[in-house]
Enzyme design. Structure first.
Site, short mmCIF file in Angstrom:
data_model
loop_
_atom_site.label_atom_id
_atom_site.label_comp_id
_atom_site.label_asym_id
_atom_site.label_seq_id
_atom_site.Cartn_x
_atom_site.Cartn_y
_atom_site.Cartn_z
N THR A 161 0.84 -1.20 0.00
CA THR A 161 0.00 0.00 0.00
C THR A 161 0.87 1.25 0.00
O THR A 161 2.11 1.17 -0.10
CB THR A 161 -1.02 -0.04 1.15
OG1 THR A 161 -1.94 1.04 0.98
CG2 THR A 161 -0.38 0.04 2.53
N LYS B 38 3.76 1.56 -3.73
CA LYS B 38 3.23 0.81 -4.88
C LYS B 38 4.11 0.92 -6.14
O LYS B 38 4.08 0.03 -6.98
CB LYS B 38 1.81 1.26 -5.21
CG LYS B 38 0.79 0.79 -4.17
CD LYS B 38 -0.63 1.14 -4.59
CE LYS B 38 -1.62 0.78 -3.51
NZ LYS B 38 -3.01 0.93 -3.92
N ASP C 41 -5.98 -3.64 -7.84
CA ASP C 41 -6.86 -2.50 -7.51
C ASP C 41 -7.87 -2.27 -8.63
O ASP C 41 -9.07 -2.12 -8.40
CB ASP C 41 -6.05 -1.21 -7.34
CG ASP C 41 -5.37 -1.13 -5.98
OD1 ASP C 41 -5.92 -1.69 -5.01
OD2 ASP C 41 -4.30 -0.51 -5.89
N GLY D 272 -10.03 13.55 -10.73
CA GLY D 272 -8.71 13.24 -10.20
C GLY D 272 -7.78 12.69 -11.27
O GLY D 272 -8.24 12.20 -12.32
N GLY E 85 -4.55 11.30 -9.88
CA GLY E 85 -3.50 10.72 -9.04
C GLY E 85 -3.33 9.24 -9.35
O GLY E 85 -3.83 8.75 -10.38
N GLY E 86 -2.67 8.51 -8.46
CA GLY E 86 -2.39 7.10 -8.69
C GLY E 86 -3.64 6.27 -8.95
O GLY E 86 -3.68 5.46 -9.88
N ASN F 170 -9.12 17.46 -13.36
CA ASN F 170 -8.17 17.52 -12.24
C ASN F 170 -7.82 18.96 -11.89
O ASN F 170 -7.86 19.84 -12.75
CB ASN F 170 -6.90 16.74 -12.59
CG ASN F 170 -6.11 16.37 -11.36
OD1 ASN F 170 -6.69 15.92 -10.36
ND2 ASN F 170 -4.81 16.54 -11.38
N LYS G 223 -1.27 17.25 -14.92
CA LYS G 223 -1.28 15.83 -14.52
C LYS G 223 -2.31 15.05 -15.32
O LYS G 223 -2.06 13.93 -15.76
CB LYS G 223 -1.59 15.70 -13.02
CG LYS G 223 -0.38 15.90 -12.14
CD LYS G 223 -0.60 15.17 -10.82
CE LYS G 223 0.01 15.95 -9.69
NZ LYS G 223 -0.50 15.52 -8.38
P1 NAP Z 1 -3.08 10.72 -4.96
O1 NAP Z 1 -2.20 10.03 -5.95
O2 NAP Z 1 -2.47 11.50 -3.86
O3 NAP Z 1 -4.03 11.72 -5.83
C1 NAP Z 1 -4.86 12.64 -5.19
C2 NAP Z 1 -5.83 13.27 -6.19
O4 NAP Z 1 -6.72 14.14 -5.46
C3 NAP Z 1 -5.15 14.16 -7.24
O5 NAP Z 1 -5.89 14.11 -8.44
C4 NAP Z 1 -5.23 15.54 -6.59
O6 NAP Z 1 -5.20 16.60 -7.52
C5 NAP Z 1 -6.61 15.47 -5.97
N1 NAP Z 1 -6.75 16.43 -4.87
C6 NAP Z 1 -6.17 16.37 -3.65
N2 NAP Z 1 -6.55 17.41 -2.90
C7 NAP Z 1 -7.38 18.17 -3.68
C8 NAP Z 1 -8.10 19.38 -3.48
N3 NAP Z 1 -8.04 20.04 -2.32
N4 NAP Z 1 -8.87 19.84 -4.49
C9 NAP Z 1 -8.94 19.17 -5.66
N5 NAP Z 1 -8.28 18.02 -5.92
C10 NAP Z 1 -7.51 17.53 -4.94
O7 NAP Z 1 -4.09 9.72 -4.26
P2 NAP Z 1 -4.62 8.30 -4.83
O8 NAP Z 1 -3.70 7.22 -4.39
O9 NAP Z 1 -4.92 8.47 -6.28
O10 NAP Z 1 -5.97 8.12 -4.00
C11 NAP Z 1 -7.13 8.93 -4.25
C12 NAP Z 1 -8.29 8.44 -3.38
O11 NAP Z 1 -8.69 7.14 -3.77
C13 NAP Z 1 -7.93 8.36 -1.89
O12 NAP Z 1 -8.97 8.95 -1.16
C14 NAP Z 1 -7.87 6.88 -1.59
O13 NAP Z 1 -8.33 6.60 -0.28
C15 NAP Z 1 -8.84 6.31 -2.64
N6 NAP Z 1 -8.48 4.91 -3.00
C16 NAP Z 1 -9.38 3.92 -2.73
C17 NAP Z 1 -9.09 2.60 -3.05
C18 NAP Z 1 -10.09 1.51 -2.73
O14 NAP Z 1 -9.72 0.32 -2.73
N7 NAP Z 1 -11.33 1.83 -2.51
C19 NAP Z 1 -7.87 2.28 -3.66
C20 NAP Z 1 -6.98 3.31 -3.95
C21 NAP Z 1 -7.30 4.63 -3.60
P3 NAP Z 1 -3.80 17.26 -7.96
O15 NAP Z 1 -3.24 16.35 -9.03
O16 NAP Z 1 -4.18 18.59 -8.48
O17 NAP Z 1 -2.92 17.32 -6.74
#
Ligand code: NAP
Length: 287
Positions: free
Chosen positions: A66, A70, A106, A130, A132-133, A154, A159
């Site tokens: 996690t 990753k 995932d 979004g 992100g990852g 986004n 990105k």
């Molecule tokens: P990450 O790589 O850190 O990406 C975060 C994303 O959120 C980016 O697109 C970022 O935009 C955006 N963001 C953050 N703060 C923001 C704000 N204040 N306003 C607008 N956009 C904002 O995170 P991740 O790993 O992709 O995870 C994203 C979410 O998915 C998390 O909440 C995680 O818990 C969830 N998730 C769930 C599972 C599951 O099994 N259910 C698996 C994986 C992840 P910028 O690019 O502009 O920074």
């Protein structure tokens, strides 16, 4: 009962204290009669390679990976599955000769969860919030499962542009359309499946949502939030208030675990076993 034949699986990450993976895997092991335990392993920065090599030496059967390892973990593997290599992230290690092979469950987990919830990707126009990852993996999923268009919104446009260029090139079609989050009013006048892949609204910031404008939610027939803490996110509430269906990410988490368990043990998990693990997860969340 733990004895001399017990196999070990585990999770490496930092932090790992709030993980629900033990609830999934230990429930499945008990129900299937597998002599297996699943435990969290907190791995400090700079120790990933040592942890993976050490786990192999200790005869650990399989691992989940996690945040924040990753991508980094791929350097410690003997092989990486094609899909995981494309996504650029590994969340499951499967023991093979001389080391571990990396997979990404995932994305397949999300797909299985959506199938179970009756949510379709094929033929859909999708809004993906979004870049992100997680959203990156979802973009690959949508493009490879027949989405017509994916509008990737986004906060940081660059990105979304990077992910779009990469995914479009991989599938040989212009499916992903990168957009700035604040440009949501420029979306075509249609009904969309919306997948919420930002971290906005994650507990303890339960009241936050990435787009607050009710007009946006009038365009959403189904909302899928990857967040599952809280269980009913603000995004989901807004989708439902506008008349749409809404789901959280707990089943995605369940199915990424189930697919990992199937890979480690070479079994197929039934709907009943999946449901039992899901109930244990909800219990672990205090629901
Ligand atoms: P990450 O790589 O850190 O990406 C975060 C994303 O959120 C980016 O697109 C970022 O935009 C955006 N963001 C953050 N703060 C923001 C704000 N204040 N306003 C607008 N956009 C904002 O995170 P991740 O790993 O992709 O995870 C994203 C979410 O998915 C998390 O909440 C995680 O818990 C969830 N998730 C769930 C599972 C599951 O099994 N259910 C698996 C994986 C992840 P910028 O690019 O502009 O920074």
């Amino acid at each position: 009962m733990i004895d001399g034949k017990t196999r070990t699986c585990g999770l490496i990450g930092n932090p790992v204290e709030h993980t629900m993976s033990p609830a999934i895997h230990n429930t499945l092991a008990t129900r299937r009669g597998h002599n297996l335990v699943y435990v969290p392993f907190l791995v400090e920065e700079g120790q990933v390679d040592t942890a993976v090599k050490g786990a192999y030496a200790l005869n650990v059967l399989g691992m989940n990976v996690t945040v924040p390892y990753k991508s980094e973990v791929t350097k410690s593997l003997v092989e990486v599955d094609e899909l995981a290599a494309q996504i650029g992230a590994v969340n499951t290690l499967v023991r093979v000769a001389d080391g571990y092979k990396g997979y990404n469950t995932d994305m397949l987990g999300l797909y299985r969860a959506m199938l179970e919830d009756g949510v379709q990707i094929e033929g859909e126009e999708i809004v993906l919030l979004g870049a992100g990852g997680a959203a990156r993996a979802v973009a690959y999923l949508c493009a490879s499962k027949g989405a017509v268009k994916v509008y990737m919104l986004n906060r940081t446009l660059e990105k979304a542009q990077e992910v779009a260029a990469e995914v479009n090139q991989a599938v040989g079609k212009e499916i992903i359309v990168p957009m700035l989050l604040t440009d949501y009013e420029k979306l075509p006048d249609k009904q969309f499946l919306a997948i919420q892949g930002t971290s906005v609204g994650l507990a303890p910031h339960d009241d936050e949502v990435v787009i607050a404008d009710e007009a946006f939610y009038q365009k959403i027939h189904t909302g899928y939030d990857l967040i599952y803490r809280p269980f009913n996110t603000r995004f989901m509430q807004l989708v439902k208030e506008a008349g749409g269906e809404a789901y959280n990410g707990l089943k995605m988490l369940l199915y990424q675990g189930i697919i990992a368990y199937e890979l480690w043990n070479e079994v197929e998990i039934t709907k009943e076993d999946a449901q039992a693990a899901y109930e244990k997860m909800k219990e672990a969340m205090g629901l």
